[in-house]
Design an enzyme around this catalytic site. Structure first.
Site, PDB file in Angstrom:
ATOM      1  N   PRO A   9       0.854  -1.265  -0.094  1.00  0.00           N
ATOM      2  CA  PRO A   9       0.043   0.029  -0.092  1.00  0.00           C
ATOM      3  C   PRO A   9       0.897   1.144   0.045  1.00  0.00           C
ATOM      4  CG  PRO A   9      -0.306  -1.113   2.205  1.00  0.00           C
ATOM      5  CD  PRO A   9       0.650  -1.961   1.240  1.00  0.00           C
ATOM      6  N   ASN A  10       0.388   2.151  -0.890  1.00  0.00           N
ATOM      7  CA  ASN A  10       0.966   3.389  -0.930  1.00  0.00           C
ATOM      8  C   ASN A  10       2.202   3.815  -1.666  1.00  0.00           C
ATOM      9  OD1 ASN A  10      -1.333   4.992   0.429  1.00  0.00           O
ATOM     10  ND2 ASN A  10      -0.427   3.587   2.270  1.00  0.00           N
ATOM     11  N   ARG A  17       4.826  10.922  -2.599  1.00  0.00           N
ATOM     12  CA  ARG A  17       4.455  10.825  -1.119  1.00  0.00           C
ATOM     13  C   ARG A  17       5.709  10.988  -0.199  1.00  0.00           C
ATOM     14  NH1 ARG A  17       4.238   5.085   1.714  1.00  0.00           N
ATOM     15  NH2 ARG A  17       3.625   5.678   3.724  1.00  0.00           N
ATOM     16  N   TYR A  22      10.824   9.153   1.463  1.00  0.00           N
ATOM     17  CA  TYR A  22      10.904   8.111   0.188  1.00  0.00           C
ATOM     18  C   TYR A  22      11.567   8.488  -1.086  1.00  0.00           C
ATOM     19  CZ  TYR A  22       7.413   5.978   3.388  1.00  0.00           C
ATOM     20  OH  TYR A  22       6.900   5.474   4.552  1.00  0.00           O
ATOM     21  N   ASN A  72       8.309  -5.359  -0.560  1.00  0.00           N
ATOM     22  CA  ASN A  72       7.987  -4.121   0.083  1.00  0.00           C
ATOM     23  C   ASN A  72       6.555  -4.129   0.666  1.00  0.00           C
ATOM     24  OD1 ASN A  72       7.954  -1.535   1.816  1.00  0.00           O
ATOM     25  ND2 ASN A  72       9.168  -0.637   0.257  1.00  0.00           N
ATOM     26  N   ALA A  75       2.818  -0.769   4.935  1.00  0.00           N
ATOM     27  CA  ALA A  75       2.387  -0.969   6.356  1.00  0.00           C
ATOM     28  C   ALA A  75       2.073  -2.238   6.676  1.00  0.00           C
ATOM     29  CB  ALA A  75       1.102   0.107   6.493  1.00  0.00           C
ATOM     30  N   HIS A  78       3.764  -4.559   9.382  1.00  0.00           N
ATOM     31  CA  HIS A  78       3.601  -4.238  10.743  1.00  0.00           C
ATOM     32  C   HIS A  78       2.296  -4.683  10.950  1.00  0.00           C
ATOM     33  CE1 HIS A  78       6.999  -1.731   9.729  1.00  0.00           C
ATOM     34  NE2 HIS A  78       6.137  -0.702   8.928  1.00  0.00           N
ATOM     35  N   ASP A  85       2.318 -15.558   6.524  1.00  0.00           N
ATOM     36  CA  ASP A  85       2.093 -17.069   6.334  1.00  0.00           C
ATOM     37  C   ASP A  85       2.011 -17.421   4.931  1.00  0.00           C
ATOM     38  OD1 ASP A  85       1.587 -17.417   8.975  1.00  0.00           O
ATOM     39  OD2 ASP A  85      -0.729 -17.384   8.962  1.00  0.00           O
ATOM     40  N   GLU A  96      12.656  -9.369   2.115  1.00  0.00           N
ATOM     41  CA  GLU A  96      12.129  -7.813   2.710  1.00  0.00           C
ATOM     42  C   GLU A  96      12.879  -6.593   2.515  1.00  0.00           C
ATOM     43  OE1 GLU A  96      10.238  -6.371   6.847  1.00  0.00           O
ATOM     44  OE2 GLU A  96      10.925  -8.338   6.595  1.00  0.00           O
ATOM     45  N   HIS A  98      12.779  -2.294   2.736  1.00  0.00           N
ATOM     46  CA  HIS A  98      12.256  -1.026   3.095  1.00  0.00           C
ATOM     47  C   HIS A  98      13.096   0.097   2.605  1.00  0.00           C
ATOM     48  CE1 HIS A  98       9.124  -3.161   5.271  1.00  0.00           C
ATOM     49  NE2 HIS A  98       9.960  -3.849   5.733  1.00  0.00           N
ATOM     50  N   ILE A  99      12.563   1.214   2.212  1.00  0.00           N
ATOM     51  CA  ILE A  99      13.185   2.344   1.508  1.00  0.00           C
ATOM     52  C   ILE A  99      13.925   3.041   2.778  1.00  0.00           C
ATOM     53  CG2 ILE A  99      12.968   4.615   0.417  1.00  0.00           C
ATOM     54  CD1 ILE A  99      10.584   3.081  -1.204  1.00  0.00           C
ATOM     55  N   SER A 100      13.156   3.540   3.726  1.00  0.00           N
ATOM     56  CA  SER A 100      13.486   3.938   5.017  1.00  0.00           C
ATOM     57  C   SER A 100      14.108   3.229   5.921  1.00  0.00           C
ATOM     58  CB  SER A 100      12.363   4.897   5.674  1.00  0.00           C
ATOM     59  OG  SER A 100      11.623   4.335   6.117  1.00  0.00           O
ATOM     60  N   ARG A 105      12.287   5.297  12.948  1.00  0.00           N
ATOM     61  CA  ARG A 105      11.074   6.013  12.727  1.00  0.00           C
ATOM     62  C   ARG A 105      10.229   5.584  13.862  1.00  0.00           C
ATOM     63  NH1 ARG A 105       8.915   5.323   6.980  1.00  0.00           N
ATOM     64  NH2 ARG A 105       7.316   6.876   7.637  1.00  0.00           N
ATOM     65  N   ARG A 109       6.623   1.038  13.652  1.00  0.00           N
ATOM     66  CA  ARG A 109       7.396   0.429  12.358  1.00  0.00           C
ATOM     67  C   ARG A 109       8.473  -0.468  12.718  1.00  0.00           C
ATOM     68  NH1 ARG A 109       5.170   3.510   8.004  1.00  0.00           N
ATOM     69  NH2 ARG A 109       4.365   5.363   8.609  1.00  0.00           N
TER      70      ARG A 109
END
Length: 142
Positions: A9-10, A17, A22, A72, A75, A78, A85, A96, A98-100, A105, A109
């Site tokens: 998402p997003n 954004r 990001y 990625n 949200a 988390h 699963d 996995e 993550h950009i940040s 943060r 997160r």
């Protein structure tokens, strides 16, 4: 070799954004860079804002026809035991990303439901995490 990048998402809003977190590049630009750097393999891409669609995509690609997945989950990282699963259920390695740096943060997160199910984790290197994730998957095949 065929790899799949899945964004949650997003992440369709990259470049617009929160650019301070990001970056300014759209995912189309990021994907073009990843494909250019890894021109020796096929890289497919999928993005959804819907948890069930991400799970269906993991199921559809996690048994055959794909050599590894970079995810990625945004949200959902988390919150989603269901995506964790699904990762556990499939056969291909999953990285996995993550950009940040999520550990610098908000507290919520800092926990990932996905990490224990994944082969590895790459965080905090901006959009280069996608290149690093593909490279990590390629290195597993050596």
């Amino acid at each position: 070799m065929r790899y799949l990048i899945i964004n949650g998402p997003n992440l369709n809003l990259l470049g617009r954004r929160e650019p301070g977190i990001y970056g300014n590049s759209s995912f189309d630009e990021v994907l073009a860079d990843v494909r250019s750097r890894h021109s020796d393999v096929t890289i497919d891409y999928y993005q959804s804002n819907h948890e069930g669609d991400i799970i269906d995509t993991l199921h559809a690609n996690g048994f055959e026809g794909c050599d590894g997945i970079v995810i990625n989950a945004g949200a959902y990282t988390h919150t989603s035991v269901a995506i964790a699963d699904a990762i556990r259920a499939i056969r291909v390695p999953v990285v996995e990303v993550h950009i940040s740096n999520v550990h610098t943060r908000e507290e919520f997160r800092r926990h990932s439901f996905l990490s224990e199910a994944c082969t590895g984790i790459i965080i905090g290197f901006g959009t280069n995490v996608y290149n690093l994730g593909i490279q990590a998957l390629k290195d597993l095949k050596r």
